[in-house]
Every structure is written in structure tokens, then in C-alpha cells.
Design a protein around this motif. Structure first.
Motif, PDB file in Angstrom:
ATOM      1  N   ILE A 189     -13.375  17.464  -8.160  1.00 42.44           N
ATOM      2  CA  ILE A 189     -12.584  16.571  -8.933  1.00 42.44           C
ATOM      3  C   ILE A 189     -11.184  17.229  -8.897  1.00 42.44           C
ATOM      4  CG2 ILE A 189     -11.874  15.570 -11.024  1.00 42.44           C
ATOM      5  CD1 ILE A 189     -14.478  14.396  -9.769  1.00 42.44           C
ATOM      6  N   GLU A 190      -9.956  16.635  -8.282  1.00 43.52           N
ATOM      7  CA  GLU A 190      -8.800  17.086  -8.384  1.00 43.52           C
ATOM      8  C   GLU A 190      -7.708  16.078  -8.572  1.00 43.52           C
ATOM      9  OE1 GLU A 190      -8.608  19.464  -3.952  1.00 43.52           O
ATOM     10  OE2 GLU A 190      -9.003  17.204  -4.047  1.00 43.52           O
ATOM     11  N   VAL A 191      -6.739  16.664  -9.660  1.00 44.02           N
ATOM     12  CA  VAL A 191      -5.592  15.885  -9.750  1.00 44.02           C
ATOM     13  C   VAL A 191      -4.397  15.982  -8.573  1.00 44.02           C
ATOM     14  CG1 VAL A 191      -3.543  15.635 -11.114  1.00 44.02           C
ATOM     15  CG2 VAL A 191      -5.787  16.098 -12.166  1.00 44.02           C
ATOM     16  N   VAL A 192      -4.072  14.888  -7.907  1.00 41.24           N
ATOM     17  CA  VAL A 192      -3.378  15.159  -6.844  1.00 41.24           C
ATOM     18  C   VAL A 192      -1.802  14.289  -7.213  1.00 41.24           C
ATOM     19  CG1 VAL A 192      -2.614  14.456  -4.288  1.00 41.24           C
ATOM     20  CG2 VAL A 192      -5.155  15.082  -5.012  1.00 41.24           C
ATOM     21  N   ARG A 193      -0.911  15.225  -6.801  1.00 37.66           N
ATOM     22  CA  ARG A 193       0.412  14.574  -7.149  1.00 37.66           C
ATOM     23  C   ARG A 193       1.282  14.081  -5.969  1.00 37.66           C
ATOM     24  NH1 ARG A 193       4.561  15.589 -11.231  1.00 37.66           N
ATOM     25  NH2 ARG A 193       3.005  17.237 -11.795  1.00 37.66           N
ATOM     26  N   TYR A 194       1.663  12.936  -5.895  1.00 35.32           N
ATOM     27  CA  TYR A 194       2.412  12.173  -4.833  1.00 35.32           C
ATOM     28  C   TYR A 194       3.791  11.904  -5.227  1.00 35.32           C
ATOM     29  CZ  TYR A 194      -2.476  11.361  -2.680  1.00 35.32           C
ATOM     30  OH  TYR A 194      -3.705  11.659  -2.134  1.00 35.32           O
ATOM     31  N   ILE A 195       4.734  12.074  -4.302  1.00 33.67           N
ATOM     32  CA  ILE A 195       6.209  11.603  -4.294  1.00 33.67           C
ATOM     33  C   ILE A 195       6.290  10.702  -3.351  1.00 33.67           C
ATOM     34  CG2 ILE A 195       8.486  12.281  -4.196  1.00 33.67           C
ATOM     35  CD1 ILE A 195       7.785  15.055  -4.970  1.00 33.67           C
ATOM     36  N   GLY A 196       6.191   9.290  -3.605  1.00 36.29           N
ATOM     37  CA  GLY A 196       6.037   8.261  -2.806  1.00 36.29           C
ATOM     38  C   GLY A 196       4.574   8.255  -2.135  1.00 36.29           C
ATOM     39  N   PHE A 197       4.476   8.372  -0.883  1.00 39.77           N
ATOM     40  CA  PHE A 197       3.178   8.417  -0.142  1.00 39.77           C
ATOM     41  C   PHE A 197       3.060   9.807   0.284  1.00 39.77           C
ATOM     42  CE2 PHE A 197       6.550   7.401   2.980  1.00 39.77           C
ATOM     43  CZ  PHE A 197       6.262   8.237   3.878  1.00 39.77           C
ATOM     44  N   ILE A 198       3.831  10.759  -0.208  1.00 34.36           N
ATOM     45  CA  ILE A 198       3.661  12.281   0.470  1.00 34.36           C
ATOM     46  C   ILE A 198       3.055  13.200  -0.667  1.00 34.36           C
ATOM     47  CG2 ILE A 198       5.037  14.402   1.158  1.00 34.36           C
ATOM     48  CD1 ILE A 198       7.220  12.486   2.267  1.00 34.36           C
ATOM     49  N   GLU A 199       1.956  13.621  -0.397  1.00 32.66           N
ATOM     50  CA  GLU A 199       1.340  14.489  -1.145  1.00 32.66           C
ATOM     51  C   GLU A 199       2.057  15.927  -1.584  1.00 32.66           C
ATOM     52  OE1 GLU A 199      -2.451  17.520  -0.823  1.00 32.66           O
ATOM     53  OE2 GLU A 199      -2.912  15.413  -0.249  1.00 32.66           O
ATOM     54  N   LYS A 200       2.192  16.272  -2.764  1.00 33.14           N
ATOM     55  CA  LYS A 200       2.878  17.660  -3.008  1.00 33.14           C
ATOM     56  C   LYS A 200       1.994  18.711  -3.633  1.00 33.14           C
ATOM     57  CE  LYS A 200       7.141  16.514  -1.162  1.00 33.14           C
ATOM     58  NZ  LYS A 200       7.581  17.475  -0.182  1.00 33.14           N
ATOM     59  N   GLN A 201       1.015  18.067  -4.403  1.00 31.80           N
ATOM     60  CA  GLN A 201       0.359  19.136  -5.322  1.00 31.80           C
ATOM     61  C   GLN A 201      -0.919  18.727  -5.467  1.00 31.80           C
ATOM     62  OE1 GLN A 201       1.561  19.228  -9.244  1.00 31.80           O
ATOM     63  NE2 GLN A 201       1.055  21.413  -9.579  1.00 31.80           N
ATOM     64  N   ARG A 202      -1.979  19.725  -5.346  1.00 34.65           N
ATOM     65  CA  ARG A 202      -3.370  19.714  -5.783  1.00 34.65           C
ATOM     66  C   ARG A 202      -3.733  20.620  -6.870  1.00 34.65           C
ATOM     67  NH1 ARG A 202      -7.129  16.577  -2.443  1.00 34.65           N
ATOM     68  NH2 ARG A 202      -5.993  15.555  -0.696  1.00 34.65           N
ATOM     69  N   ILE A 203      -4.538  20.038  -7.853  1.00 34.41           N
ATOM     70  CA  ILE A 203      -4.796  20.819  -8.900  1.00 34.41           C
ATOM     71  C   ILE A 203      -6.420  20.576  -9.276  1.00 34.41           C
ATOM     72  CG2 ILE A 203      -4.471  21.166 -11.729  1.00 34.41           C
ATOM     73  CD1 ILE A 203      -1.712  19.883 -11.075  1.00 34.41           C
ATOM     74  N   LYS A 215       0.896  -1.122  -0.145  1.00 31.00           N
ATOM     75  CA  LYS A 215      -0.045  -0.028  -0.048  1.00 31.00           C
ATOM     76  C   LYS A 215       1.047   1.191   0.102  1.00 31.00           C
ATOM     77  CE  LYS A 215      -4.275  -1.819   2.189  1.00 31.00           C
ATOM     78  NZ  LYS A 215      -3.922  -3.322   1.976  1.00 31.00           N
ATOM     79  N   LEU A 216       0.684   2.093  -0.905  1.00 32.72           N
ATOM     80  CA  LEU A 216       1.570   3.483  -1.159  1.00 32.72           C
ATOM     81  C   LEU A 216       0.775   4.507  -0.379  1.00 32.72           C
ATOM     82  CD1 LEU A 216       2.952   3.389  -4.732  1.00 32.72           C
ATOM     83  CD2 LEU A 216       4.159   2.859  -2.585  1.00 32.72           C
ATOM     84  N   ILE A 217      -0.655   4.502  -0.782  1.00 37.05           N
ATOM     85  CA  ILE A 217      -1.485   5.767  -0.252  1.00 37.05           C
ATOM     86  C   ILE A 217      -2.582   5.220   0.189  1.00 37.05           C
ATOM     87  CG2 ILE A 217      -2.308   7.958  -1.041  1.00 37.05           C
ATOM     88  CD1 ILE A 217      -0.317   7.769  -3.397  1.00 37.05           C
ATOM     89  N   ARG A 218      -3.275   5.685   1.437  1.00 36.46           N
ATOM     90  CA  ARG A 218      -4.423   5.531   1.950  1.00 36.46           C
ATOM     91  C   ARG A 218      -5.219   6.825   1.713  1.00 36.46           C
ATOM     92  NH1 ARG A 218      -7.323   1.555   4.078  1.00 36.46           N
ATOM     93  NH2 ARG A 218      -5.482   0.306   4.392  1.00 36.46           N
ATOM     94  N   LEU A 219      -6.136   6.778   0.819  1.00 39.80           N
ATOM     95  CA  LEU A 219      -7.098   8.090   0.809  1.00 39.80           C
ATOM     96  C   LEU A 219      -8.320   8.188   1.783  1.00 39.80           C
ATOM     97  CD1 LEU A 219      -7.535   7.382  -3.253  1.00 39.80           C
ATOM     98  CD2 LEU A 219      -5.684   8.737  -1.992  1.00 39.80           C
ATOM     99  N   GLN A 220      -8.344   9.425   2.337  1.00 40.84           N
ATOM    100  CA  GLN A 220      -9.169   9.607   3.318  1.00 40.84           C
ATOM    101  C   GLN A 220     -10.527  10.502   2.557  1.00 40.84           C
ATOM    102  OE1 GLN A 220      -8.944   8.776   6.521  1.00 40.84           O
ATOM    103  NE2 GLN A 220      -6.997   7.733   5.987  1.00 40.84           N
TER     104      GLN A 220
END
Length: 206
Positions: free
Chosen positions: A60-74, A29-34
Motif C-alpha cells: 500500500i502506497e500513498v502517491v502524490r500527483y501534480i496533474g498526471f505527473i507522479e511526484k512522491q511515493r509514501i 482521464k488524468l492518470i492511468r495506473l499500471q
């Protein structure tokens, strides 16, 4: 699902609300979404993950993850207007110039933003279409020439546009309800056709 540069499979799980990676036959598991539901995922050239999410307010959003860390929301443009319609079907790809390309089915458009999340253009189809029907985008992919290719379910074809949103041509060689798209490093296009349940391989570059 998507594939990383190293060949590992990344996929999303709606039930667990997770993004997972398969390495050496083992699932991690890389990312757990809340409080979010995923719509689609792609792996970028830098190794980031771009995930399309819908929150409890159906934003609706595009979310960028580096590994499991959120870095950007569009999700909005410079005027605060949502970039994407609140529909279920969304597909995403990264172009070679690092633009983020989203096929917005309900919005009847392809939305392309810069790596910083700034709206570059919307492509809403080209006329005349092969079946003279409204543009109905589905799967999306990009190639080594910075072309953006989008399946059009209504017109049984694939649209090819350049990196600035200019229409180049159609691919409509007997396709039947094209839906899923991907391309390989040799610019072969693979088209998953919805109704006849076939995948067609197409060499489209001259």
C-alpha cells in the motif's frame, strides 16, 4: 471520489485503473495506473492529488500527483517498516497543516505523516469507547481547526483528535455504523451511515 478547489469531481475507476476528472459535464482521464489498484483519493489544498494504491505485491502506497505527473511515493517509515497494512479499506484526507491522514481499517489505526512522508503519529483509539469495542476506523476528514475526524464503525461514533494525535472527544449522537465522512467550509460534518443508508448532518463545534 473527491472535489477539487474549483469544484470539479475527481473519481477513480477500478475497471480501467484510471483517475478521472469531470469538467463541465465531460470526463477526462488524468492518470492511468499500471499494475495497481486504487484504494482512495483526495484533493489537496495546493491542487495535487493523493491516491492510495495497492501494487501487485499488495504493498500500500500513498502517491502524490501534480496533474498526471507522479511526484512522491509514501509507504515506509524511517526504519523501512511499512506504514500501512495490506487491507482493502483505506481512506485519506489532508489536514490544514498539510499532514496526510490515512484511516487504516485492518491496522485499526489512523496513520498521519508529514508532507515529506515522515511518520508523525499513529492514533489507535481511546478508551473507554462508547460501545466498549475495539477501534474500527473507516472514513476520515479534517476541519478548519486542524482536527482529524474518523468514523468508528464498531462503536457507532466519530473520534475527534487534534493535529498531534491527542484525543479530544467522541461524537455519538445516535449514529448507526458510521462509515463515510466529509466536512464543509463551515465545519458541518456529514456522516454516511452504512446500515440505515442515511446521511446525518452534524454541527459539532461549540
Amino acid at each position: 471520489m473527491a472535489v477539487t478547489k474549483s469544484g470539479d469531481l475527481v473519481y477513480t475507476d477500478d475497471i480501467d485503473r484510471t483517475v478521472n476528472i469531470v469538467k463541465n459535464g465531460k470526463i477526462e482521464k488524468l492518470i492511468r495506473l499500471q499494475n495497481c489498484v486504487r484504494r482512495n483519493v483526495c484533493c489537496t489544498s495546493s491542487g495535487d492529488l493523493l491516491v492510495i494504491l495497492s501494487n501487485e505485491r499488495n504493498r500500500i502506497e500513498v502517491v502524490r500527483y501534480i496533474g498526471f505527473i507522479e511526484k512522491q511515493r509514501i509507504h515506509i517509515d524511517d526504519k523501512g517498516i511499512p506504514l500501512f497494512t495490506p487491507s482493502y479499506y483505506k481512506y485519506i484526507a489532508e489536514n490544514k497543516n498539510l499532514d496526510i491522514c490515512v484511516s487504516d481499517c485492518e491496522g485499526k489505526s489512523v496513520v498521519v505523516v508529514s508532507p515529506a512522508g515522515k511518520l508523525r503519529f499513529r492514533y489507535t483509539g481511546h478508551t473507554p469507547a462508547p460501545k466498549y469495542k475495539p477501534f474500527n476506523p473507516r472514513g476520515i476528514t479534517t476541519d478548519n481547526q486542524n482536527h482529524i475526524l474518523t468514523a468508528d464503525d464498531n462503536n457507532h461514533c466519530v473520534h475527534i483528535i487534534d493535529q498531534d494525535g491527542q484525543f479530544l472527544r467522541y461524537i455519538h449522537c445516535g449514529l448507526s455504523n458510521p462509515w463515510g465522512l466529509c466536512s464543509d467550509t463551515n465545519d458541518n460534518l456529514f456522516v454516511a451511515q452504512c446500515l440505515n443508508k442515511q446521511v446525518k448532518k452534524i454541527k459539532y463545534l461549540r
